[in-house]
Design an enzyme around this catalytic site. Sequence first.
Site, PDB file in Angstrom:
ATOM      1  N   THR A 246       0.815  -1.207   0.000  1.00 23.42           N
ATOM      2  CA  THR A 246       0.000   0.000   0.000  1.00 23.42           C
ATOM      3  C   THR A 246       0.856   1.267   0.000  1.00 23.42           C
ATOM      4  OG1 THR A 246      -1.509   1.270   1.401  1.00 23.42           O
ATOM      5  CG2 THR A 246      -0.106  -0.280   2.537  1.00 23.42           C
ATOM      6  N   ASP A 247       0.261   2.358  -0.482  1.00 22.79           N
ATOM      7  CA  ASP A 247       0.952   3.659  -0.424  1.00 22.79           C
ATOM      8  C   ASP A 247       1.033   4.187   1.010  1.00 22.79           C
ATOM      9  OD1 ASP A 247      -1.744   4.321  -0.074  1.00 22.79           O
ATOM     10  OD2 ASP A 247      -1.820   5.781  -1.706  1.00 22.79           O
ATOM     11  N   GLU A 248       0.219   3.600   1.929  1.00 22.67           N
ATOM     12  CA  GLU A 248       0.176   4.136   3.299  1.00 22.67           C
ATOM     13  C   GLU A 248       1.491   3.957   4.040  1.00 22.67           C
ATOM     14  OE1 GLU A 248      -3.279   3.543   5.628  1.00 22.67           O
ATOM     15  OE2 GLU A 248      -4.620   3.642   3.915  1.00 22.67           O
TER      16      GLU A 248
ATOM     17  N   TYR B   4      -2.133  -0.307  11.020  1.00 24.89           N
ATOM     18  CA  TYR B   4      -2.239  -1.001   9.722  1.00 24.89           C
ATOM     19  C   TYR B   4      -1.014  -0.725   8.857  1.00 24.89           C
ATOM     20  CZ  TYR B   4      -3.384  -1.535   4.769  1.00 24.89           C
ATOM     21  OH  TYR B   4      -3.328  -1.836   3.424  1.00 24.89           O
TER      22      TYR B   4
ATOM     23  N   LYS C 166       1.993  -3.206   7.459  1.00 24.26           N
ATOM     24  CA  LYS C 166       2.292  -3.412   6.036  1.00 24.26           C
ATOM     25  C   LYS C 166       3.753  -3.029   5.745  1.00 24.26           C
ATOM     26  CE  LYS C 166      -0.027  -4.582   3.062  1.00 24.26           C
ATOM     27  NZ  LYS C 166      -0.404  -5.905   2.506  1.00 24.26           N
TER      28      LYS C 166
ATOM     29  N   ASN D 148      -5.512   3.944  -3.033  1.00 27.55           N
ATOM     30  CA  ASN D 148      -6.861   3.461  -2.686  1.00 27.55           C
ATOM     31  C   ASN D 148      -7.596   2.873  -3.888  1.00 27.55           C
ATOM     32  OD1 ASN D 148      -6.212   5.460  -0.537  1.00 27.55           O
ATOM     33  ND2 ASN D 148      -8.269   4.896   0.163  1.00 27.55           N
TER      34      ASN D 148
HETATM   35  P1  NAD Z   1      -9.733  -7.252   2.232  1.00 26.74           P
HETATM   36  O1  NAD Z   1      -9.737  -6.930   3.684  1.00 26.74           O
HETATM   37  O2  NAD Z   1     -10.942  -6.974   1.422  1.00 26.74           O
HETATM   38  O3  NAD Z   1      -9.390  -8.805   2.034  1.00 26.74           O
HETATM   39  C1  NAD Z   1      -8.397  -9.469   2.752  1.00 26.74           C
HETATM   40  C2  NAD Z   1      -8.557 -10.974   2.528  1.00 26.74           C
HETATM   41  O4  NAD Z   1      -7.522 -11.626   3.261  1.00 26.74           O
HETATM   42  C3  NAD Z   1      -9.896 -11.526   3.023  1.00 26.74           C
HETATM   43  O5  NAD Z   1     -10.451 -12.395   2.085  1.00 26.74           O
HETATM   44  C4  NAD Z   1      -9.510 -12.274   4.299  1.00 26.74           C
HETATM   45  O6  NAD Z   1     -10.361 -13.385   4.576  1.00 26.74           O
HETATM   46  C5  NAD Z   1      -8.093 -12.722   3.964  1.00 26.74           C
HETATM   47  N1  NAD Z   1      -7.283 -12.965   5.179  1.00 26.74           N
HETATM   48  C6  NAD Z   1      -7.162 -12.152   6.270  1.00 26.74           C
HETATM   49  N2  NAD Z   1      -6.366 -12.732   7.183  1.00 26.74           N
HETATM   50  C7  NAD Z   1      -5.934 -13.910   6.643  1.00 26.74           C
HETATM   51  C8  NAD Z   1      -5.075 -14.944   7.084  1.00 26.74           C
HETATM   52  N3  NAD Z   1      -4.469 -14.896   8.296  1.00 26.74           N
HETATM   53  N4  NAD Z   1      -4.859 -16.007   6.278  1.00 26.74           N
HETATM   54  C9  NAD Z   1      -5.466 -16.062   5.054  1.00 26.74           C
HETATM   55  N5  NAD Z   1      -6.307 -15.135   4.589  1.00 26.74           N
HETATM   56  C10 NAD Z   1      -6.533 -14.058   5.368  1.00 26.74           C
HETATM   57  O7  NAD Z   1      -8.457  -6.510   1.641  1.00 26.74           O
HETATM   58  P2  NAD Z   1      -8.263  -5.814   0.219  1.00 26.74           P
HETATM   59  O8  NAD Z   1      -8.784  -4.440   0.278  1.00 26.74           O
HETATM   60  O9  NAD Z   1      -8.725  -6.766  -0.833  1.00 26.74           O
HETATM   61  O10 NAD Z   1      -6.662  -5.715   0.198  1.00 26.74           O
HETATM   62  C11 NAD Z   1      -5.873  -6.799  -0.314  1.00 26.74           C
HETATM   63  C12 NAD Z   1      -4.407  -6.429  -0.194  1.00 26.74           C
HETATM   64  O11 NAD Z   1      -4.154  -5.234  -0.925  1.00 26.74           O
HETATM   65  C13 NAD Z   1      -3.958  -6.146   1.242  1.00 26.74           C
HETATM   66  O12 NAD Z   1      -2.674  -6.678   1.404  1.00 26.74           O
HETATM   67  C14 NAD Z   1      -3.929  -4.628   1.339  1.00 26.74           C
HETATM   68  O13 NAD Z   1      -2.972  -4.198   2.266  1.00 26.74           O
HETATM   69  C15 NAD Z   1      -3.537  -4.263  -0.076  1.00 26.74           C
HETATM   70  N6  NAD Z   1      -4.003  -2.947  -0.561  1.00 26.74           N
HETATM   71  C16 NAD Z   1      -5.324  -2.596  -0.470  1.00 26.74           C
HETATM   72  C17 NAD Z   1      -5.764  -1.384  -1.002  1.00 26.74           C
HETATM   73  C18 NAD Z   1      -7.205  -0.970  -0.942  1.00 26.74           C
HETATM   74  O14 NAD Z   1      -7.516   0.174  -1.318  1.00 26.74           O
HETATM   75  N7  NAD Z   1      -8.130  -1.814  -0.520  1.00 26.74           N
HETATM   76  C19 NAD Z   1      -4.830  -0.523  -1.628  1.00 26.74           C
HETATM   77  C20 NAD Z   1      -3.470  -0.924  -1.672  1.00 26.74           C
HETATM   78  C21 NAD Z   1      -3.076  -2.150  -1.164  1.00 26.74           C
HETATM   79  O1  DAU Z   2      -4.173   3.958   0.397  1.00 27.31           O
HETATM   80  C1  DAU Z   2      -4.390   2.580   0.299  1.00 27.31           C
HETATM   81  C2  DAU Z   2      -5.246   2.119   1.448  1.00 27.31           C
HETATM   82  O2  DAU Z   2      -6.568   2.574   1.181  1.00 27.31           O
HETATM   83  C3  DAU Z   2      -5.228   0.611   1.660  1.00 27.31           C
HETATM   84  O3  DAU Z   2      -3.934   0.221   1.996  1.00 27.31           O
HETATM   85  C4  DAU Z   2      -6.209   0.218   2.765  1.00 27.31           C
HETATM   86  O4  DAU Z   2      -6.251  -1.189   2.885  1.00 27.31           O
HETATM   87  C5  DAU Z   2      -7.579   0.730   2.392  1.00 27.31           C
HETATM   88  O5  DAU Z   2      -8.505   0.439   3.416  1.00 27.31           O
HETATM   89  C6  DAU Z   2      -7.541   2.232   2.138  1.00 27.31           C
HETATM   90  O6  DAU Z   2      -7.272   2.963   3.378  1.00 27.31           O
HETATM   91  P1  DAU Z   2      -8.028   4.334   3.742  1.00 27.31           P
HETATM   92  O7  DAU Z   2      -7.968   4.507   5.192  1.00 27.31           O
HETATM   93  O8  DAU Z   2      -7.547   5.449   2.878  1.00 27.31           O
HETATM   94  O9  DAU Z   2      -9.513   3.935   3.225  1.00 27.31           O
HETATM   95  P2  DAU Z   2     -10.970   4.154   3.878  1.00 27.31           P
HETATM   96  O10 DAU Z   2     -11.952   3.765   2.811  1.00 27.31           O
HETATM   97  O11 DAU Z   2     -11.099   3.538   5.208  1.00 27.31           O
HETATM   98  O12 DAU Z   2     -11.019   5.739   4.043  1.00 27.31           O
HETATM   99  C7  DAU Z   2     -10.824   6.594   2.940  1.00 27.31           C
HETATM  100  C8  DAU Z   2     -10.885   8.024   3.473  1.00 27.31           C
HETATM  101  O13 DAU Z   2     -12.228   8.303   3.885  1.00 27.31           O
HETATM  102  C9  DAU Z   2     -10.016   8.246   4.694  1.00 27.31           C
HETATM  103  O14 DAU Z   2      -9.479   9.568   4.637  1.00 27.31           O
HETATM  104  C10 DAU Z   2     -10.991   8.142   5.873  1.00 27.31           C
HETATM  105  C11 DAU Z   2     -12.298   8.653   5.273  1.00 27.31           C
HETATM  106  N1  DAU Z   2     -13.545   8.049   5.837  1.00 27.31           N
HETATM  107  C12 DAU Z   2     -13.621   6.695   5.899  1.00 27.31           C
HETATM  108  C13 DAU Z   2     -14.746   6.088   6.413  1.00 27.31           C
HETATM  109  C14 DAU Z   2     -14.847   4.589   6.519  1.00 27.31           C
HETATM  110  C15 DAU Z   2     -14.588   8.866   6.244  1.00 27.31           C
HETATM  111  O15 DAU Z   2     -14.510  10.111   6.140  1.00 27.31           O
HETATM  112  N2  DAU Z   2     -15.715   8.268   6.740  1.00 27.31           N
HETATM  113  C16 DAU Z   2     -15.834   6.908   6.877  1.00 27.31           C
HETATM  114  O16 DAU Z   2     -16.880   6.435   7.389  1.00 27.31           O
END
Ligand code: NAD
Ligand code: DAU
Length: 357
Positions: A133-135, A159, A163, A188
């Site tokens: 992630t970019d975080e 988190y 990561k 994101n």
């Molecule tokens: P998600 O939370 O939707 O899915 C995570 C999956 O991992 C789920 O299916 C869960 O059951 C599985 N899991 C959790 N713990 C586990 C374990 N111990 N063993 C096996 N499986 C397990 O997450 P996502 O949003 O699909 O993100 C996937 C990956 O991409 C993550 O590594 C996250 O850090 C990264 N990422 C997410 C975003 C985003 O915007 N969502 C952006 C950049 C990177």
């Molecule tokens: O940047 C990549 C990341 O993006 C991933 O690594 C994470 O797994 C993914 O969850 C996401 O993280 P964020 O914290 O940026 O995403 P989230 O959707 O939780 O929130 C996006 C923005 O919106 C953040 O600034 C918080 C805000 N927010 C979020 C929620 C859930 C609100 O204002 N209200 C809300 O109820």
Amino acid sequence: MTILVTGGAGFIGANFVLDWIENVGEPVVNVDALTYAGNLRTLMSLDCDPRHIFVHGDICDGALLGSLMVRHKPRAVVHFAAESHVDRSIHGPAEFIRTNVTGTFSLLESARAYWQGLDAISKEKFRFHHVSTDEVYGSLLSGEPPFAETRVYEPNSPYSASKAASDHLVRAWHHTYGLPTTISNCSNNYGPYHFPEKLIPLMIINALAGKPLPVYGDGQQIRDWLYVADHCSAIRAVLAEGKVGEVYNVGGWNEKPNLDIVNTICALLDELRPDAAGSYSRLITYVQDRPGHDRRYAIDARKIERELGWRPAETFETGIHKTVRWYLDNQEWVDNVQSGAYRDWMAKNYADRTAPP
Ligand code: NAD
Ligand code: DAU
């Protein structure tokens, strides 16, 4: 030829499995613990497809991972499995350390043992791709250039710290043991099958239910949004052409403040599903901010474009339209994820967020 995917029942992992089987057609062994975020309904279309082998398992279980690798002989591992929600990491960081740090360690060790036993050609071709992630880079000031791959790590939440730790482990396993790894740090994502604890699906679903749209703080935090199918194509590009040991930043060139995102969703819903009570924007409610909330993320995605020819196909306008349409057309999927666990989380995260002063 087979690949092993972890976390392939989550949001991005499941989109990737569907995309991979459609575009590459190679079998996928999908290991997922099915936490609250894992949803096999997303993969229902693959129920009778022999190219999808689902294994209900935990990445901390090294013996299971080792036996799966020996049995299926994957040519690559793509590691998505993680605890992914920042707010949950603030309420309960332990699970983030267990899965994201210890789980990645256990996967790396299993992959290393398997890889070391391969013949010279398979060993050379093997890849371990880590999805990050970019975080990990922390928060940008307004006017600062977007995150390049050389940016210093400054994770701010449990988190992102977990990561960051996992990225360092992957780097070290390459540097010390020669494991052929690649890492992508992505911004994101949004799109179909996104669990409604995250900003975009939460706002769509709450609006349709006539519930408040909780905007943290002043709503001016900036994220760089990427349509999930574009993340999948970026990972395919890295697996195909990425250089071993390299990191690729992936982003949408789409910096937007949260409040703009929420207003865009309201405007699309006003057009596609008008509400007799008035614009959905009437539901916007400012709530207490996220502790340690990062102000701005933005990705410099020039390296992956220059070296691998990848660019996102969707603009934010096309991607968000598709996403809102998808949620309107897939109420059954939404009903299914709104399980007891999800309702408990909503109560825990939002009950104590009084309106900011
Ligand atoms: P998600 O939370 O939707 O899915 C995570 C999956 O991992 C789920 O299916 C869960 O059951 C599985 N899991 C959790 N713990 C586990 C374990 N111990 N063993 C096996 N499986 C397990 O997450 P996502 O949003 O699909 O993100 C996937 C990956 O991409 C993550 O590594 C996250 O850090 C990264 N990422 C997410 C975003 C985003 O915007 N969502 C952006 C950049 C990177
Ligand atoms: O940047 C990549 C990341 O993006 C991933 O690594 C994470 O797994 C993914 O969850 C996401 O993280 P964020 O914290 O940026 O995403 P989230 O959707 O939780 O929130 C996006 C923005 O919106 C953040 O600034 C918080 C805000 N927010 C979020 C929620 C859930 C609100 O204002 N209200 C809300 O109820």
